[in-house]
Design an enzyme around this catalytic site. Structure first.
Site, PDB file in Angstrom:
ATOM      1  N   THR A  25     -29.477  -3.560  40.480  1.00 43.60           N
ATOM      2  CA  THR A  25     -29.982  -4.632  41.333  1.00 43.60           C
ATOM      3  C   THR A  25     -30.124  -4.086  42.753  1.00 43.60           C
ATOM      4  OG1 THR A  25     -29.853  -6.992  41.834  1.00 43.60           O
ATOM      5  CG2 THR A  25     -27.789  -5.788  41.974  1.00 43.60           C
ATOM      6  N   CYS A  31     -25.151 -11.619  48.973  1.00 44.79           N
ATOM      7  CA  CYS A  31     -25.002 -11.803  47.535  1.00 44.79           C
ATOM      8  C   CYS A  31     -23.987 -10.799  47.001  1.00 44.79           C
ATOM      9  CB  CYS A  31     -26.325 -11.580  46.815  1.00 44.79           C
ATOM     10  SG  CYS A  31     -27.651 -12.673  47.332  1.00 44.79           S
ATOM     11  N   HIS A  48     -26.208 -10.923  39.673  1.00 45.83           N
ATOM     12  CA  HIS A  48     -26.494 -10.918  41.108  1.00 45.83           C
ATOM     13  C   HIS A  48     -26.297 -12.363  41.589  1.00 45.83           C
ATOM     14  CE1 HIS A  48     -29.375  -9.397  44.482  1.00 45.83           C
ATOM     15  NE2 HIS A  48     -28.768 -10.480  44.903  1.00 45.83           N
TER      16      HIS A  48
END
Lengths: 164, 206
Positions: A25, A31, A48
């Site tokens: 990711t 995040c 995520h």
């Protein structure tokens, strides 16, 4: 370098990787990237996560990968379906940065640390040990997990490449 | 985000005009600052999935210089002024005759100059918008970051994150000296702000 099997996880997204595939990711800011790995069957999973708790959702149907408290159960379900056993899983976390510093710290601005707390709380609920962590700070990260080794590679603009 | 799906086209046009007025003033301010003509593209207004917002500036991992401000007042929202690192270097060179040697390393002075440029531009964007709508809109002190676009922009999506997987983005690109310097203004009003903006402009909001 050409990766034969690369599974990309978007923002508020989750997936599992098997058979030596990489799972990746990009651009984690506040995040949190939660990764789980079963070393015996070599099954890896990644989520995520964007926000801590689904109780703050103001939408009637929401994306369960977006919130820590809903993403983890779903990721565990998917991992189990791929042959992983919960008691063998180990977790690694990255992200949860505070990209911008402000004097007045509202809750929204502290979202990174809150995401990390929520992920850890969920992991401890399922008794999954956190074996590695690269969280906090004020910089973005891109992470890549190797489903054959469980090694998590973390890249950032300021600090280069790091392995967990 | 169903509440925006039925946005009539003319409402999108209203928001486009909002972006046009704000960015027009900001472009004028930038032009005065560097004493050179600055061109501006017609703003685009769209509901953009979170994933795609970073694509506007070259992808999630593209390193960009971003000045972030939170808009406070009647119609709160998030605002970004984003330029690529090589454009930032040129901007510093034009403005202060500073040669930046390493793209990823900025001195305190350069950092503060970029923050101030962002501050001036965002301030002129918002004050023209506030004049136009008669809403109070005040920027917070700007915060600057040089990092991956995905990591930076996700910060402006948190208010939308509680409501859906798309954000309404008013994007204005401006260019100086053809394409030497390219920058973006992203205005991401909070979901609750649209009604106020439309009301203030006399557009019925159902």
């Amino acid at each position: 370098m050409i990766q034969q099997n690369l599974i990309k996880i978007g923002m508020a997204d989750l997936n599992v990787a098997t058979d030596g595939a990489m799972i990746k990711t990009t651009g984690l800011g506040s995040c949190v990237g939660v990764t789980l790995f079963d070393p015996k069957v070599k099954v890896a999973g990644m989520a995520h996560v964007m926000l801590p708790l689904s109780s703050i959702a103001r939408e009637s149907t929401f994306n369960i990968a977006k919130y820590a408290d809903t993403a983890l159960p779903e990721l565990l379900r998917r991992l189990a379906a791929a042959g992983a056993r919960r008691e063998r899983l180990i977790a690694k976390l990255a992200g949860g940065a505070q990209m911008f510093a402000f004097s007045g710290q509202s809750d929204t601005m502290r979202i990174g640390p809150r995401n990390v707390e929520a992920c850890k709380m969920m992991l401890s609920q399922y008794s999954i040990p956190v074996m590695g962590e690269d969280t906090g700070g004020n910089y973005g990260r891109t992470i890549e997990l190797d489903s054959s080794t469980g090694v998590l590679v973390i890249k950032s603009v300021q600090y280069g490449v790091k392995e967990l | 985000m169903s509440m925006f799906n039925h946005f009539a086209e003319f409402k999108m046009d209203v928001l486009k005009e909002v972006g046009n007025i704000g960015a027009g003033n900001a472009a004028t301010a930038l032009s005065r600052l560097i004493d050179k003509p600055v061109d501006m593209a017609v703003p685009t207004v769209s509901m953009v999935p979170f994933e795609e917002i970073a694509e506007r500036v070259g992808g999630s991992e593209q390193v960009v210089v971003a000045v972030f401000l939170r808009v406070e007042g009647d119609a709160p929202g998030n605002m970004f002024f984003i330029i690529e690192t090589n454009s930032a270097k040129k901007l510093l060179h034009n403005l202060l005759s500073i040669e930046v040697e390493n793209e990823n390393e900025y001195s305190e002075m350069e950092f503060s100059a970029l923050g101030e440029i962002g501050n001036i531009l965002a301030g002129s964007y918002l004050s023209s918008l506030a004049d136009f709508t008669k809403l109070s809109m005040a920027p917070t002190v700007p915060s600057i970051a040089i990092d991956m676009a995905g990591a930076i922009l996700s910060y402006g999506l948190l208010q939308f994150g509680q409501m859906g997987d798309d954000a309404l983005l008013i994007d204005t690109t401006f260019l100086e000296d053809k394409e030497a310097i390219e920058g973006h203004f992203f205005l991401i009003p909070d979901p609750e702000s649209f009604e106020k903006i439309f009301r203030a402009l006399g557009v019925p909001f159902e």
